[in-house]
Enzyme design. Structure first.
Site, PDB file in Angstrom:
ATOM      1  N   GLU A   1       1.751 -11.392   5.912  1.00  0.00           N
ATOM      2  CA  GLU A   1       0.806 -10.894   6.843  1.00  0.00           C
ATOM      3  C   GLU A   1       1.289 -11.252   8.053  1.00  0.00           C
ATOM      4  OE1 GLU A   1      -1.390  -8.885   5.646  1.00  0.00           O
ATOM      5  OE2 GLU A   1      -2.470  -9.725   3.936  1.00  0.00           O
TER       6      GLU A   1
ATOM      7  N   HIS B   1       0.743  -1.182  -0.159  1.00  0.00           N
ATOM      8  CA  HIS B   1      -0.135  -0.049   0.070  1.00  0.00           C
ATOM      9  C   HIS B   1       0.891   1.357  -0.072  1.00  0.00           C
ATOM     10  CE1 HIS B   1      -2.772  -2.977   0.847  1.00  0.00           C
ATOM     11  NE2 HIS B   1      -2.212  -3.310   1.902  1.00  0.00           N
TER      12      HIS B   1
ATOM     13  N   GLU C   1      -1.583   1.035   8.398  1.00  0.00           N
ATOM     14  CA  GLU C   1      -1.027  -0.170   7.767  1.00  0.00           C
ATOM     15  C   GLU C   1       0.491   0.096   7.020  1.00  0.00           C
ATOM     16  OE1 GLU C   1      -2.687  -3.239   4.984  1.00  0.00           O
ATOM     17  OE2 GLU C   1      -0.700  -4.084   4.801  1.00  0.00           O
TER      18      GLU C   1
ATOM     19  N   HIS D   1       2.977  -7.013   4.683  1.00  0.00           N
ATOM     20  CA  HIS D   1       1.635  -6.608   5.240  1.00  0.00           C
ATOM     21  C   HIS D   1       1.338  -6.709   6.483  1.00  0.00           C
ATOM     22  CE1 HIS D   1       0.028  -5.595   0.930  1.00  0.00           C
ATOM     23  NE2 HIS D   1       1.092  -6.435   0.639  1.00  0.00           N
TER      24      HIS D   1
HETATM   25 ZN   LIG Z   1      -1.916  -4.834   3.266  1.00  0.00          ZN
END
Ligand SMILES: [Zn+2]
Length: 183
Positions: free
Chosen positions: A146, A10, A26, A79
């Site tokens: 993640e 992102h 994030e 992430h």
């Molecule tokens: Zn993400």
């Protein structure tokens, strides 16, 4: 010499992608871990490039184009997870590859994932597959990690802490180095 692309998922302007209370964006977590990881890998003589930028949201096609142009040995996208938009119990660490990848990519995912779970002591949600653009369009082994859930209060606090960010970056670098040199 090995070349790695580190991708902080992102960007600074991406809508959503934050903890329910807004305390954690994030991208802040992703790029903090990316900076640390870059440092640790460079200390081991690895060439490191970022596919994200601090001033703008770099489109996905541009991120994979950078990786392919540099002919990198591997691509790692960092992430933090979310389940819905409110606080809930979902928690743990998961790692993604594109479906039906080769042995090299599976090994990279295994090394990074097991290292992350062991170092961070969070629930092991496993290695999964997904049709994500950064995994699909990259020509080299590519994985997406993640590192915990922004929608879980306990993990959101961890994701905000420098200690946990260091732990994640060290674990990912450990996995990458194992993959490059010892498997
Ligand atoms: Zn993400």
């Amino acid at each position: 010499m090995a070349t790695m692309i580190i991708d902080a998922g992102h960007g600074p302007k991406t809508p959503g992608k934050r903890s329910p209370d807004g305390a954690l964006l994030e991208f802040q977590f992703n790029c903090a871990v990316a900076e640390l990881l870059k440092l640790y890998l460079q200390q081991e003589g690895i060439d490191v490039f970022f596919s994200h930028e601090y001033g703008r949201d770099v489109p996905l096609w541009e991120r994979t184009a950078i990786a392919n142009r540099l002919n990198a040995d591997a691509f790692v996208s960092i992430h933090a997870n979310a389940y819905g938009n409110n606080w809930n119990e979902a928690h743990g660490i998961e790692t993604f590859t594109y479906p039906q990848v080769g042995k090299q990519t599976s090994r990279l995912a295994e090394q990074i994932h097991h290292s992350l779970v062991a170092a961070c002591g969070r629930r092991d949600r496993g290695i999964k597959t997904a049709n994500f653009a950064v995994l699909r369009e990259t020509k080299m082994p590519a994985v997406l990690v993640e590192c915990g859930f922004m929608t879980n209060r306990e993990e959101a606090n961890l994701l905000l802490s420098n200690t946990y960010r260091v732990q994640c970056a060290r674990a990912i670098s450990f996995g990458v180095l194992n993959w490059l040199y010892f498997t």
